[in-house]
Each structure stands twice: as C-alpha cells, then as structure tokens.
Design a protein around this motif. Structure first.
Motif, mmCIF file in Angstrom:
data_model
loop_
_atom_site.group_PDB
_atom_site.id
_atom_site.type_symbol
_atom_site.label_atom_id
_atom_site.label_comp_id
_atom_site.label_asym_id
_atom_site.label_seq_id
_atom_site.Cartn_x
_atom_site.Cartn_y
_atom_site.Cartn_z
ATOM 1 N N GLN A 9 -26.495 -4.122 -43.542
ATOM 2 C CA GLN A 9 -25.311 -3.393 -43.098
ATOM 3 C C GLN A 9 -24.825 -3.832 -41.718
ATOM 4 O OE1 GLN A 9 -25.955 0.881 -43.660
ATOM 5 N NE2 GLN A 9 -27.435 0.418 -45.288
ATOM 6 N N LEU A 10 -25.511 -4.818 -41.151
ATOM 7 C CA LEU A 10 -25.166 -5.309 -39.816
ATOM 8 C C LEU A 10 -24.708 -6.758 -39.881
ATOM 9 C CD1 LEU A 10 -28.209 -3.969 -37.739
ATOM 10 C CD2 LEU A 10 -26.039 -2.836 -38.214
ATOM 11 N N PRO A 11 -23.820 -7.175 -38.980
ATOM 12 C CA PRO A 11 -23.515 -8.601 -38.872
ATOM 13 C C PRO A 11 -24.806 -9.368 -38.601
ATOM 14 C CG PRO A 11 -21.954 -7.296 -37.603
ATOM 15 C CD PRO A 11 -23.035 -6.357 -38.047
ATOM 16 N N ASP A 12 -24.902 -10.586 -39.112
ATOM 17 C CA ASP A 12 -26.144 -11.351 -39.002
ATOM 18 C C ASP A 12 -26.620 -11.473 -37.555
ATOM 19 O OD1 ASP A 12 -26.021 -11.648 -41.713
ATOM 20 O OD2 ASP A 12 -25.375 -13.752 -41.686
ATOM 21 N N ALA A 13 -25.690 -11.748 -36.637
ATOM 22 C CA ALA A 13 -26.071 -11.936 -35.234
ATOM 23 C C ALA A 13 -26.656 -10.656 -34.643
ATOM 24 C CB ALA A 13 -24.860 -12.387 -34.415
ATOM 25 N N ILE A 14 -26.126 -9.511 -35.061
ATOM 26 C CA ILE A 14 -26.621 -8.219 -34.564
ATOM 27 C C ILE A 14 -28.013 -7.934 -35.126
ATOM 28 C CG2 ILE A 14 -26.171 -5.753 -34.473
ATOM 29 C CD1 ILE A 14 -24.212 -7.545 -32.874
ATOM 30 N N ARG A 15 -28.167 -8.144 -36.424
ATOM 31 C CA ARG A 15 -29.484 -7.933 -37.062
ATOM 32 C C ARG A 15 -30.551 -8.800 -36.402
ATOM 33 N NH1 ARG A 15 -29.163 -10.921 -42.126
ATOM 34 N NH2 ARG A 15 -29.620 -12.600 -40.637
ATOM 35 N N ASP A 16 -30.252 -10.083 -36.205
ATOM 36 C CA ASP A 16 -31.230 -11.011 -35.643
ATOM 37 C C ASP A 16 -31.596 -10.643 -34.204
ATOM 38 O OD1 ASP A 16 -31.082 -12.336 -38.040
ATOM 39 O OD2 ASP A 16 -29.822 -13.975 -37.290
ATOM 40 N N GLU A 17 -30.609 -10.193 -33.444
ATOM 41 C CA GLU A 17 -30.865 -9.836 -32.040
ATOM 42 C C GLU A 17 -31.735 -8.587 -31.948
ATOM 43 O OE1 GLU A 17 -29.959 -10.844 -27.877
ATOM 44 O OE2 GLU A 17 -29.885 -11.875 -29.813
ATOM 45 N N ILE A 18 -31.461 -7.603 -32.796
ATOM 46 C CA ILE A 18 -32.259 -6.373 -32.809
ATOM 47 C C ILE A 18 -33.717 -6.692 -33.128
ATOM 48 C CG2 ILE A 18 -32.672 -4.231 -34.089
ATOM 49 C CD1 ILE A 18 -29.623 -3.927 -34.279
ATOM 50 N N LYS A 19 -33.925 -7.537 -34.107
ATOM 51 C CA LYS A 19 -35.296 -7.870 -34.526
ATOM 52 C C LYS A 19 -35.995 -8.728 -33.477
ATOM 53 C CE LYS A 19 -35.968 -8.736 -38.927
ATOM 54 N NZ LYS A 19 -35.840 -9.326 -40.284
ATOM 55 N N ALA A 20 -35.273 -9.686 -32.909
ATOM 56 C CA ALA A 20 -35.888 -10.587 -31.933
ATOM 57 C C ALA A 20 -36.287 -9.854 -30.660
ATOM 58 C CB ALA A 20 -34.929 -11.731 -31.599
ATOM 59 N N ARG A 21 -35.486 -8.853 -30.256
ATOM 60 C CA ARG A 21 -35.735 -8.165 -28.983
ATOM 61 C C ARG A 21 -36.292 -6.756 -29.172
ATOM 62 N NH1 ARG A 21 -30.304 -8.820 -25.601
ATOM 63 N NH2 ARG A 21 -31.457 -7.331 -24.303
ATOM 64 N N CYS A 22 -36.608 -6.405 -30.434
ATOM 65 C CA CYS A 22 -37.193 -5.077 -30.728
ATOM 66 C C CYS A 22 -36.346 -3.943 -30.134
ATOM 67 C CB CYS A 22 -38.629 -4.993 -30.212
ATOM 68 S SG CYS A 22 -39.735 -6.167 -31.013
ATOM 69 N N MET A 23 -35.047 -3.995 -30.395
ATOM 70 C CA MET A 23 -34.132 -2.984 -29.882
ATOM 71 C C MET A 23 -34.166 -1.716 -30.719
ATOM 72 S SD MET A 23 -30.761 -5.329 -29.114
ATOM 73 C CE MET A 23 -30.574 -6.247 -27.590
ATOM 74 N N PHE A 24 -33.779 -0.604 -30.092
ATOM 75 C CA PHE A 24 -33.648 0.696 -30.765
ATOM 76 C C PHE A 24 -34.934 1.101 -31.492
ATOM 77 C CE2 PHE A 24 -29.223 -1.165 -31.111
ATOM 78 C CZ PHE A 24 -28.709 -0.459 -30.033
ATOM 79 N N GLY A 25 -36.086 0.703 -30.939
ATOM 80 C CA GLY A 25 -37.374 1.104 -31.504
ATOM 81 C C GLY A 25 -37.835 0.268 -32.674
ATOM 82 N N TYR A 26 -37.172 -0.861 -32.917
ATOM 83 C CA TYR A 26 -37.571 -1.707 -34.043
ATOM 84 C C TYR A 26 -38.959 -2.284 -33.819
ATOM 85 C CZ TYR A 26 -37.887 -5.566 -37.318
ATOM 86 O OH TYR A 26 -38.303 -6.417 -38.301
ATOM 87 N N CYS A 27 -39.746 -2.314 -34.887
ATOM 88 C CA CYS A 27 -41.051 -2.988 -34.828
ATOM 89 C C CYS A 27 -41.361 -3.605 -36.183
ATOM 90 C CB CYS A 27 -42.168 -2.010 -34.423
ATOM 91 S SG CYS A 27 -42.332 -0.601 -35.533
ATOM 92 N N GLU A 28 -42.024 -4.723 -36.173
ATOM 93 C CA GLU A 28 -42.439 -5.366 -37.407
ATOM 94 C C GLU A 28 -43.684 -4.664 -37.936
ATOM 95 O OE1 GLU A 28 -41.205 -7.687 -39.193
ATOM 96 O OE2 GLU A 28 -39.807 -8.853 -37.977
ATOM 97 N N LEU A 29 -43.585 -4.108 -39.130
ATOM 98 C CA LEU A 29 -44.755 -3.453 -39.723
ATOM 99 C C LEU A 29 -45.542 -4.448 -40.546
ATOM 100 C CD1 LEU A 29 -43.121 -0.093 -40.910
ATOM 101 C CD2 LEU A 29 -44.496 -0.509 -38.858
ATOM 102 N N PRO A 30 -46.860 -4.359 -40.526
ATOM 103 C CA PRO A 30 -47.666 -5.280 -41.332
ATOM 104 C C PRO A 30 -47.368 -5.124 -42.819
ATOM 105 C CG PRO A 30 -49.002 -3.468 -40.490
ATOM 106 C CD PRO A 30 -47.685 -3.357 -39.810
ATOM 107 N N GLU A 31 -47.389 -6.224 -43.516
ATOM 108 C CA GLU A 31 -47.145 -6.157 -44.965
ATOM 109 C C GLU A 31 -48.271 -5.422 -45.660
ATOM 110 O OE1 GLU A 31 -46.477 -9.969 -46.614
ATOM 111 O OE2 GLU A 31 -44.833 -10.476 -45.258
ATOM 112 N N LYS A 32 -47.898 -4.662 -46.688
ATOM 113 C CA LYS A 32 -48.899 -3.902 -47.440
ATOM 114 C C LYS A 32 -49.607 -4.813 -48.419
ATOM 115 C CE LYS A 32 -46.363 0.467 -47.086
ATOM 116 N NZ LYS A 32 -45.726 1.581 -47.819
#
Length: 474
Positions: free
Chosen positions: A451-474
């Motif tokens: 639901q986000l422009p690609d550049a926005i999605r990538d920046e959020i994930k790269a900089r862990c914005m708005f509380g984003y965190c990578e969860l370990p795969e199940k």
C-alpha cells in the motif's frame, strides 16, 4: 537542565552581559537604526562588552566592507557580516586581550517599515561567538518578521530581540530549545500579541555539531515563535516567504504516517486539474505536503522521531514540507495568501468532509461555518476533492452526504467551482488508510507494504521507522 528566567527585563539582560568581563564583541546593524547597540549602552558598563558598533547603510559602502551579495537583506549578507567582524576582532585584539576572552559578532540586516510604502518587514539576524575561551566559533542565524505597524516600534522590538539573542547565546546555549523559548522575552504588546516572528533558525559550529536543525525549527512552532515552518524537497529549512513568493501553490494536508499510494494518487489527480486553471504555469507550481501540529504526538521523544521520519519520507516523494499549528483549513489558506497572490489549490479526501462541514468545528468563530467558507474560498482558491470507498459504495463530491442544514452550502460551493471533484482516481488504492498501516508496521512484514510507494516501503524497512522490526521467520 538550563533554566529559562522569564522574569528578566531587557535592561537586566544587557547589564548581565556588560558586567561579564570575558564576553566582548561587535554589534553591526543594517536597517532600523542601531537599537541593539543602544540597549547595551543604555544599560551601563557597555565598555566591558562592546568593541565596536556600526551601520553600513549605503550599499556601496556595505559591499566595500563585506563583499558583494545577491541581496542586501539575505542570509548570505548576514553571514558575510558575522564572519568578517568576528575575524576582525581576533586579528585586532588577540594579542592585547585576555586569553579568557569570549569574542562575539552580532549582525542584523533588515528592512523595516519605510516612510513611503507598506513593504514586507523582515530581516536576517545572527550571532557568531566563542562559548568557551579559545574555542572554535559557533553560530546561530535566524530569519525574522516584524509585526509592529510603525518603523519606531519595529526598531524598538529589534533592539529587544537583539539583547535576547546575545544573552541567550551565552546563557542558554547548552539547551538550544531554551534559547528559542527566550527569543521573544519582553516582546508581547499591550494586546497580548507577539511583536516579532521567527520562522527559520539554524545552529552551526563547534557547540552545535550535534544539533538537529529540523527539530529546532519544529520547536519554533511549538514555542509560538511562529505559526508555521517549511522544509524544501531536500529537507533543508527555508523561509516560507521565499519559497512561496509568486508561486501557484498546491497543498495536500495529512498525517503522512506514513505517506501512502493514495496520497500520491490524490496529488497527481489534483495536479492535472490545477494545471488547467487560468494562469497556472507548471514551472511556477509549488507542491507542498502540510502536517498540522495536532497530528504530532504529545510525547516529545516519539514526536521528534515521527516528525523526522515523515519529513524524510515526504522528501523521498519530492514534496516540500510545511509544519503548522493551523487546525482549520481556512487559517492555512490565509497564511499562504500572506506570501502569494497566485492561485492556491488544496487537496482533500472526501473523508475530510466530516470536519469541513461540521459546524461544531467552527465554534468560537463569529460567523461560524459561513465565515470559514468565505475565508477559505476567497480569491483564486480551489479545493480538489478525491473520492473514497465506504464498503462497496464509491463516495464522491456528487453523492457525499452532509448535515441537512449545510447541503445547500455544499451545492453552492460545487456550482461555483470552489469545490472541484477530481476527474481521475485509482480505485485500487481507495481502501488504503495511513492510520491502519501505522498499526501494522510494528508487526513486521505484511500486506501494508503493497500500500506504499516502493521508495517509502524500502526506507521504512531500511531505517526501522514507525516501530518496524524484522521478525524471525517461523
């Protein structure tokens, strides 16, 4: 923590600086007299502080001293003045003054109310100083607007402001936010109105190496030094008047936490129609995303991080960013009209009608909703309305429902082309909600990414914005 002493008079501040045997400098002022110097001399003991005062009013004389400048009331000129005078102090006095001396240069270049015309009254003011003996210089530069009606009153206000700057630089430099809060001390008139507005500030140099200037400019709004601040598409603080002057302005208002595909769709759809308006030229269109202070959290730490993230992400999309404390739409439009007489376009979602046509939203306004609408749509202003979906129903400007007693007002605004429905929209994105996405981001990867422009999605994930965190795969 640095304490802001609000009880001090201007004379007490000036005297405190004068009685400090280590603080010694130059005061140079172009425009509105030598009111800052006068304040220090009037307080007494100025010989301990003032090495030189000067006013280089003649342009040729000013150029001869400081070098050429594109404009005389400009950031370029005030910085030339600061560096020249500061370096001159060192070259003349280093061998004869005590090693404990903290040198400073104060400079102002302003255009105050003139005798013959109602000109824009503004200026650039700065101070360059050593905050410890023998330390490298630090610098604070500001843009101000004078709000008094007469030259005499403006000159007096600038004198008080200059004392606040010099005193604050030496006493509050360890907490730049307190310095900002002290700038308008003793600058409220008998009607409770501020006499000066500061709409840009920049800290630089040795003491301020770790200062985030975007946060300092945000604090100008928080501390009521001004009502709005602006950042260009690269994230740099800019003077609103310079950015908006003689521009056709298209503004989209939102929380932008985060900017979504629907925000981009809304802007693009409105832009197509904005460019069709009479007199609008593509090269003069200024696109800005506006965030109201009401959209920022109450917790300062969370607020600051969220604010910086939103500015960065909007810059990624090429937007200029405006932060204001204007809750009502017509207040925002009136503020922009201060700087440009060209066409103004405001982009709204049909969802904003819950506020726009809510009479309680205008309580306290003498003319209520009619006064608000009159001010919002007066002269060269259009509001472009983007549709949404409620369930399976497409809600547009043509079928939106408002309170019974405002439906004819809505009809009037539509028929007179003040409210304009966007001709295009992206139906695939109408379901997108920034607030829902904000709740999903801390949970890790998910459908929100689509639901986000690609550049926005990538920046959020790269900089862990708005509380984003990578969860370990199940």
């Amino acid at each position: 923590m640095v304490e802001h002493d609000k009880t001090l008079t201007t004379e007490q501040k000036a005297l405190a600086v004068n009685l400090n045997p280590t603080q010694y400098g130059t005061i140079v002022e172009i425009g509105a007299g030598q009111e800052v110097a006068r304040q220090f001399f009037s307080a007494g003991a100025a010989a301990g502080t003032v090495a030189k005062t000067m006013s280089a009013y003649d342009m040729q004389v000013s150029d001869d001293i400081y070098g050429k400048a594109g404009r005389y009331v400009s950031r370029e000129r005030v910085e030339q003045m600061l560096v020249h005078e500061y370096d001159l102090l060192h070259s003349r006095l280093d061998e004869v003054r005590s090693a404990d001396t903290q040198y400073f240069s104060y400079a102002a270049t302003v255009t105050a109310r003139s005798y013959s015309q109602k000109n824009e009254c503004h200026g650039w003011i700065g101070i360059r100083m050593q905050l410890e003996p023998k330390a490298p210089p630090s610098e604070i530069v500001m843009h101000v607007r004078m709000l008094d009606e007469s030259n005499k009153e403006q000159s007096e206000a600038l004198g008080i402001f200059g004392v606040n700057v010099v005193y604050g630089a030496f006493h509050y430099h360890k907490d730049p936010k307190v310095f900002i809060e002290s700038l308008l001390d003793n600058l409220v008139n008998d009607f409770g109105q501020k006499r000066i507005e500061v709409d840009l500030i920049h800290f630089a140099g040795h003491t301020f190496e770790n200062v985030e200037n975007r946060l300092m400019n945000l604090h100008l709004v928080r501390s009521w030094c001004c009502r709005a601040v602006m950042f260009d598409a690269q994230g740099a603080s800019e003077v609103p008047g310079t950015m908006l002057r003689k521009k056709d302005v298209l503004v989209i208002r939102g929380s932008f936490k985060p900017p979504t595909k629907v925000h981009v769709d809304m802007t693009e759809a409105a832009m197509k129609q904005f460019l069709e308006e009479e007199g609008v030229q593509r090269d003069k269109v200024f696109t800005v995303a506006e965030i109201t202070m009401a959209e920022l959290a109450n917790d300062a730490e969370t607020d600051d991080a969220s604010f910086l993230a939103r500015v960065d992400l909007l810059n990624k999309l090429g937007y200029n960013v405006l932060i204001s404390d204007y809750l009502r739409f017509f207040r925002l439009r009136s503020w922009m009209r201060r700087y440009t007489q060209n066409r103004i376009g405001i982009v709204l979602s049909i969802l904003d009608f819950d506020q726009l046509f809510n009479e309680s939203y205008y309580e306290g306004l003498e003319g209520g909703i009619l006064e608000a609408m009159g001010k919002l749509f007066s002269g060269n202003t259009n509001v472009y309305v983007y549709p949404t979906r409620v369930g399976e129903k497409l809600v547009t400007l043509e079928n939106v429902e408002v309170a019974e007693n405002t439906k004819y007002l809505l009809k009037h605004l539509i028929e007179n082309k003040h409210l304009v429905a966007t001709k295009t929209w992206n139906d695939e994105n109408l379901h997108i909600s920034a607030r829902n996405i904000a709740k999903e981001i801390p949970l890790g990867q998910g459908d929100w990414e689509k639901q986000l422009p690609d550049a926005i999605r990538d920046e959020i994930k790269a900089r862990c914005m708005f509380g984003y965190c990578e969860l370990p795969e199940k």
